[in-house]
Design a protein around this motif. Structure first.
Motif, PDB file in Angstrom:
ATOM      1  N   PHE A 121       3.336 -11.725  -2.037  1.00  0.00           N
ATOM      2  CA  PHE A 121       1.879 -11.842  -2.040  1.00  0.00           C
ATOM      3  C   PHE A 121       1.292 -10.544  -2.603  1.00  0.00           C
ATOM      4  O   PHE A 121       1.613  -9.447  -2.122  1.00  0.00           O
ATOM      5  CB  PHE A 121       1.345 -12.060  -0.622  1.00  0.00           C
ATOM      6  CG  PHE A 121       1.533 -13.458  -0.109  1.00  0.00           C
ATOM      7  CD1 PHE A 121       1.595 -14.533  -0.983  1.00  0.00           C
ATOM      8  CD2 PHE A 121       1.636 -13.702   1.250  1.00  0.00           C
ATOM      9  CE1 PHE A 121       1.752 -15.821  -0.508  1.00  0.00           C
ATOM     10  CE2 PHE A 121       1.795 -14.996   1.733  1.00  0.00           C
ATOM     11  CZ  PHE A 121       1.858 -16.060   0.842  1.00  0.00           C
ATOM     12  N   PRO A 154      -2.487  -8.609   2.394  1.00  0.00           N
ATOM     13  CA  PRO A 154      -1.326  -9.511   2.263  1.00  0.00           C
ATOM     14  C   PRO A 154      -0.611  -9.759   3.586  1.00  0.00           C
ATOM     15  O   PRO A 154       0.140 -10.727   3.705  1.00  0.00           O
ATOM     16  CB  PRO A 154      -0.422  -8.774   1.267  1.00  0.00           C
ATOM     17  CG  PRO A 154      -0.747  -7.328   1.478  1.00  0.00           C
ATOM     18  CD  PRO A 154      -2.216  -7.281   1.802  1.00  0.00           C
ATOM     19  N   ALA A 203      -2.206 -18.030  -0.361  1.00  0.00           N
ATOM     20  CA  ALA A 203      -2.631 -16.831  -1.084  1.00  0.00           C
ATOM     21  C   ALA A 203      -4.039 -17.010  -1.638  1.00  0.00           C
ATOM     22  O   ALA A 203      -4.887 -16.111  -1.535  1.00  0.00           O
ATOM     23  CB  ALA A 203      -1.636 -16.536  -2.209  1.00  0.00           C
TER      24      ALA A 203
END
Length: 618
Positions: A397, A413, A488
């Motif tokens: 990520f 992240p 994400a």
């Protein structure tokens, strides 16, 4: 590669035909005298480092010299850097070569500990086994391939197999202990291969082929960290290229052909197995423990090799000079010692190299694994899915880092990773049929450098997915990427990269039509007289690659005991102490019940002979 002039002389003595085919115009004699096997002239490209080079520093210097020399060759000039590197590399190689020069002595010494069957009674029993096999194959009855329902269904052939397998038990134990002392990681099984080759040669078998299972992905275990490392470029400092597999064909060399398989590699584990004392209370670790610190046969592959070598020994005894086939059985039994099962897909490499398709083509394949969760004396097998399809993944990520006091200025992240860990669980609980099975396990999350007040910019997530069919694994793989990308996106990050294993493992599927034969053979060698039905496991095995190509059967050999009862007859089985054998595979204290060795030999022989009988009657 022969690395000295003496090496070339040894090669000439052993294989004159190969020696004469060498292109001597490409060998720089001056460099040979300096201990370097250099081709393409005085300043040519070095081949792969010799296998005896184990020092990372030495190999790295070798690679540097190789690169410099190739550049010089391309520009038709000499190299000052080469002249500087040669003396230093030569001195380093000389020191390591001294150790390698004693390699044959070491192997000779280890071979002295192997207890070969040599007594008159053993030779007589071998003759009895041959007579039983001759009678078995001369009979047209199909009773030999029917399902056994009780212990009394045993036949003469099995009685001889069982007796002979028991008789060679000291032979099996001694081989297993030699192999156990020298564990090697995947694609690095050089010494292991040498031991197996020497045993085969001492059996009188010289027609085996080597060089199988070459590493095409530069994939290896880092001995220092125990992690699987994958790179796109060759990394010769940690990987010698593999190719340590061995294939032996026993029989007429004609169809039908069946395959028996053993794996070879070990694990990056420090061995901590406690050992039973002898009658004087002493513990001799040299009999068992690994001599390669940080590496251990904690998955029983040493036992698998010993069992297959024992089966090979008994199959070799079935030679018959009066038969047109050369053996008392028709067809061919292909025996393979396969490297790199522990994540390296060695079975896939050997299949790609033609181990199933080369003449005579394989009709059936059989393999087995010691299994601590089954009691010693039991043999487990089932029809259909036996072991899971498996893949590993690495996700990254990519967010925006910053001060932890101002999260609104960042794209965190870690929060996204936590959300992903929870979201991905729905792949199995809400995405799969409840009657199917699947596993999604997150095993590692890495983000930040340890500071308490810094939000990192990246997070790496690693884990594994498993299912009992290849289609279900494909669903999990696609769903994993979908959930990761959407998670994400929801957190304002990007999914920077998604990597899966270069070789995901297929499910091990036992062939339905082979199951009657498989269960028959399992029952013949088990203490109960019947096979033990087992549930499929989410453990994975690259034997699945062989089962994809031909009908196959895979077995679990029970070896579990708590160290207190007769089911835990460990080591010699006669000393006053006992060690549990029911600890899981890959445990640092994993211990083998050596009684399982003779059972594995008997199972291999029954599978080989009875499947050839079955194929001959079809």
């Amino acid at each position: 590669h022969a690395s000295t002039l003496q090496g070339f002389q040894k090669l000439k003595a052993k294989n004159l035909d190969l020696f004469n085919r060498l292109d001597w115009s490409k060998v720089g004699q001056e460099i040979i005298d300096e201990l370097f096997p250099i081709i393409d002239g005085k300043y040519g490209r070095l081949p792969h480092p010799p296998s005896y080079l184990t020092s990372t520093a030495t190999v790295e210097k070798w690679r540097r010299l190789s690169k410099v020399d190739q550049e010089c060759l391309n520009h038709n000039r000499n190299s000052a850097e080469t002249n500087e590197l040669l003396p230093a590399l030569r001195n380093m190689m000389i020191e390591e070569k001294k150790d390698d020069d004693h390699q044959d002595d070491w192997l000779d010494e280890e071979m002295k500990s192997i207890k070969w069957p040599t007594t008159t009674s053993e030779q007589i029993d071998t003759i009895s086994l041959k007579q039983a096999a001759q009678s078995f194959f001369s009979s047209s009855s199909t009773a030999h391939t029917e399902i056994a329902t009780t212990k009394e269904d045993n036949d003469v052939l099995q009685s001889c197999i069982n007796h002979q397998s028991t008789l060679i038990e000291p032979f099996l134990i001694s081989i297993r202990r030699v192999l156990h002392r020298y564990p090697e990681l995947m694609y690095q099984e050089r010494m292991t291969s040498q031991i197996v080759q020497r045993v085969l040669t001492d059996m009188g078998i010289t027609n085996y082929t080597v060089g199988w299972a070459k590493n095409i992905h530069s994939k290896y275990y880092d001995p220092d960290t125990g992690k699987v490392v994958q790179t796109d470029e060759e990394d010769e400092a940690k990987n010698d290229g593999g190719g340590h597999g061995i294939v032996v064909d026993i029989g007429s060399g004609q169809e039908p052909c069946i395959l028996l398989r053993s794996d070879m590699d070990a694990l990056p584990i420090v061995e901590e197995t406690p050992l039973p004392p002898d009658q004087r209370g002493n513990v001799d670790t040299a009999k068992f423990h690994s001599k390669h610190h940080g590496r251990m046969h904690a998955c029983g592959h040493d036992a698998h090799m010993a069992m297959l070598l024992g089966a090979t020994y008994l199959l070799k005894s079935l030679e018959d000079e009066e038969s047109n086939e050369g053996f008392v059985f028709p067809g061919t039994i292909r025996i393979i010692f396969q490297p790199a099962e522990e994540g390296g897909a060695g079975a896939k490499r050997m299949r790609e190299e033609g181990v199933l398709s080369k003449f005579p083509p394989v009709k059936y394949a059989f393999g087995m694994h010691v299994w601590p969760t089954l009691l010693s004396g039991q043999v487990g097998v089932r029809s259909g899915a036996m072991m899971a399809a498996q893949d590993n993944f690495t996700l990254v990520f990519d967010g925006v880092g910053g001060h932890a006091a101002f999260p609104h200025l960042c794209r965190d992240p870690i929060v996204a990773s936590a959300a992903f860990v929870m979201n991905v669980q729905t792949l199995v609980s809400r995405g799969m049929d409840p009657l199917e099975s699947g596993v999604v396990s997150i095993a590692h999350i890495d983000a930040g450098d340890g500071a308490h007040n810094v939000i990192p910019s990246k997070a790496t997530i690693r884990g594994t997915i498993r299912a009992l069919s290849d289609d279900a694994l494909s669903y999990l793989r696609d769903g994993l990427v979908h959930i990761a990308s959407k998670t994400a996106e929801a957190h304002g990050l990007s999914l920077a990269s998604t990597e899966f294993a270069k070789d995901s493992y297929p499910a091990v599927m036992n062939d339905d039509e082979l199951f009657p034969l498989a269960s028959k053979c399992a029952g013949l060698v088990s203490d109960t007289g019947k096979h033990t039905p087992v549930n499929p496991t989410m453990g994975a095995e690259d034997f699945g690659y062989l089962a994809q190509g031909v009908p196959a059967a895979f077995f679990f050999l029970g070896q579990g005991g708590d160290g207190q009862g007769d089911v835990a007859n460990v080591g010699c089985g006669k000393c006053c102490g006992r060690v549990p054998t029911n600890l899981s595979l890959h445990h640092p204290e994993f211990n083998l019940d050596e009684d399982v060795l003779k059972r594995g030999v008997a199972l291999f022989l029954n599978l080989a002979l009875r499947s050839l009988k079955k194929l001959g009657e079809e």
